[in-house]
Design an enzyme around this catalytic site. Structure first.
Site, PDB file in Angstrom:
ATOM      1  N   ASN A  31       0.803  -1.225   0.000  1.00 41.60           N
ATOM      2  CA  ASN A  31       0.000   0.000   0.000  1.00 41.60           C
ATOM      3  C   ASN A  31       0.836   1.276   0.000  1.00 41.60           C
ATOM      4  OD1 ASN A  31       0.771  -0.657   2.612  1.00 41.60           O
ATOM      5  ND2 ASN A  31      -1.108   0.079   3.561  1.00 41.60           N
ATOM      6  N   GLU A  42       4.090  -4.257  12.463  1.00 41.53           N
ATOM      7  CA  GLU A  42       3.066  -3.217  12.315  1.00 41.53           C
ATOM      8  C   GLU A  42       1.942  -3.841  11.514  1.00 41.53           C
ATOM      9  OE1 GLU A  42       0.732  -0.865  10.608  1.00 41.53           O
ATOM     10  OE2 GLU A  42       2.423   0.069   9.567  1.00 41.53           O
ATOM     11  N   CYS A  87      -3.706   0.942   6.931  1.00 38.31           N
ATOM     12  CA  CYS A  87      -4.038   0.198   8.146  1.00 38.31           C
ATOM     13  C   CYS A  87      -4.586   1.092   9.248  1.00 38.31           C
ATOM     14  CB  CYS A  87      -2.821  -0.581   8.652  1.00 38.31           C
ATOM     15  SG  CYS A  87      -1.313   0.392   8.714  1.00 38.31           S
ATOM     16  N   GLU A 106       7.712   2.202  15.043  1.00 40.71           N
ATOM     17  CA  GLU A 106       8.448   2.788  13.940  1.00 40.71           C
ATOM     18  C   GLU A 106       8.433   4.299  14.121  1.00 40.71           C
ATOM     19  OE1 GLU A 106       8.453   0.182  10.194  1.00 40.71           O
ATOM     20  OE2 GLU A 106       6.325   0.477  10.636  1.00 40.71           O
TER      21      GLU A 106
END
Length: 500
Positions: free
Chosen positions: A170, A269, A303, A473
């Site tokens: 994505n 993640e 997400c 992150e």
């Protein structure tokens, strides 16, 4: 040498050369096992635009060995933070130089509009690299007093080693930068597995890695099918850490593989089903703008997408009317047109999945007030769709599909928001300052947006709770994922007799 192809860019006479081999030791090479190549599609037309080399497990062994050699001999603790910073900044400069080419390639392979890819994703990626370049010579240990006359201890933050990095389709360029930048800053080497759906920009970025002057083996790129490349990296005993972004289901498999091989460090993640709450004190016009951005940015393939909007009863009808009008304004179409704000979903698999959710919502009684009808033209198009009359158990998630529900009280809104196994992100709108403090504390998510949505910054940590992941992150916290801290105890004065 692997094959170089030239990809034609629609609406122009330009061509982009792309090397379709595996990138190992700063060279593009064929697979040693000569597996069937990976077909790469244009999601706007459903056409195959090229094929790229598919890595086998043997290829991954070679890439890991190259990364290990570089870590021990030409990178890792052999290179100063100043030099790492210089090289990372050089790479950022090259990406900025080639941002138009990279954006066009991203549009061709991912469907993301050129304007969005260039001005958002690539701009952010350049910023991410420069942010971590600034960290490279500032990773410091501690001196710890034990006994001022005889002993002291120091800590050395050391690079963890060879990192397997698995990125999704994505945000192919942005997720590449999020993974690569902190790992390089601390001195790790990398074996990168891009999504088999969107491998082209990772291969193009590999050319820039070599041009920037990184030693061979520091970054290796191995396009491969997930069950081959991802599984092999997660389980590989030569990999010291694996970082994965993707679905929760696959994340569990990565964690299990890492645990059964060498107990490597893992950061994940994962997915989300993020709530977006609109309280009656909100600025309704702005809240609607953020709600549309929160679900339709990147065609809903995010997400953190605010797929569940909950609106307080007293403003429900007014808000939904404004929301629907704004959603209809978004231009979905040719990504090479600078006016386009959204493209197709990335693949046939995602297209079928999104439409299965839409059809399920209709059957379960949700009302589509915007969209909900298929196009008859080629391409994986899903127009913005808004459902009302939803229930918490409905499956309308992912893609440019928004579910809007009601709530009465603040506590009800919090309960609805937290009623999920995910905890990646959440957002809400309110001008009541006391309420802002209460709700931001009560929401079970790694990121909470107040009077905004979907904005992230390279210096602010990002990650999930519950089944949305492990680790962080961005920001200084991301460096911790790639560091192993060594404690050195130094005795310079105390002697003991033996035996005790």
């Amino acid at each position: 040498m692997a094959k170089v192809i030239e990809l034609s860019i629609p609406k122009s006479n330009s061509k982009i050369p792309v090397n379709t081999g595996l990138f190992i030791n700063n060279e593009f090479v064929p697979s040693v096992d000569n597996l069937d190549p990976i077909k790469v599609y244009n999601p706007s037309t459903e056409e195959v635009i090229c094929t790229v080399t598919a890595a086998s497990e043997k290829d991954i062994d070679i890439a890991v060995a190259a990364a290990r050699k570089a870590f021990r001999q030409t990178w890792g603790k052999n290179v100063s933070g100043v030099e790492r910073s210089r090289l990372i900044n050089k790479l950022a400069d090259l990406i900025e130089r080639d941002k138009q080419v990279l954006a066009e390639l991203e549009c061709l392979n991912n469907g993301k509009p050129v304007k969005i890819a260039r001005d958002a994703d690539i701009s952010d990626s350049v910023g991410c690299l420069r942010y971590y370049a600034g960290w490279a010579d500032k990773i410091l240990g501690q001196s710890i007093e034990i006994d001022p006359k005889t002993k002291y201890a120091v800590t050395h933050p050391e690079p963890i080693g060879v990192c397997g990095q698995i990125i999704p389709w994505n945000y192919p360029i942005q997720m590449w930068a999020w993974k690569v930048a902190p790992a390089l800053a601390v001195g790790c080497t990398i074996v990168m597995k891009p999504s088999e759906i969107t491998p082209l920009t990772a291969l193009k970025l590999s050319e820039l890695v070599k041009e920037a002057g990184f030693p061979p083996g520091v970054i290796n790129t191995i396009p491969s099918l997930g069950p081959v490349g991802g599984a092999a990296l997660a389980a590989h005993k030569g990999v010291d850490k694996v970082a994965f972004t993707g679905s929760t289901i696959t994340g569990r498999k990565v964690l299990q593989a890492a645990a059964t091989s060498n107990l490597k460090k893992v950061s994940l993640e994962l997915g989300g089903k993020s709530p977006h709450i609109i309280f009656e004190s909100a600025n309704i016009e702005q809240a609607a703008n953020w709600a549309v951005l929160g679900i339709l940015y990147n065609t809903g393939q995010d997400c953190t997408a605010g797929s569940r909007v909950y609106v307080q009863d007293s403003i429900y009808d007014k808000f939904v009317t404004i929301l629907a009008a704004k959603a209809k304004e978004l231009v979905i179409g040719d990504g090479f047109d600078e006016k386009t704000g959204g493209g197709p979903v990335v693949s046939k698999t995602q297209y079928d999945r999104v439409w299965s959710y839409i059809e399920s919502g209709k059957k379960e009684g949700a009302k589509a007030i915007v969209g909900g009808e298929r196009r008859t033209t080629p391409g994986y198009w899903v127009d913005p769709t808004i459902f009302t009359d939803i229930r918490p158990d409905m499956k309308i998630i992912f893609g440019p599909v928004l579910s809007v529900g009601r709530f009465h009280t603040e506590q009800e809104a919090i309960d609805l928001a937290n009623d999920t196994t995910y905890g990646l992100a959440a957002g809400f709108h309110s001008t009541d300052q006391a309420q802002c403090h209460r709700v931001s504390s009560a929401l079970e998510a790694g990121t909470v947006w107040v009077n905004q949505y979907c904005v992230l910054y390279n210096n602010v940590p990002f990650g999930g709770k519950k089944q949305s992941g492990i680790g962080r992150e961005l920001g200084g916290h991301a460096l911790d994922e790639y560091i192993s801290t060594k404690a050195v105890h130094w005795n310079y004065g105390e002697n003991i007799d033996w035996p005790l």
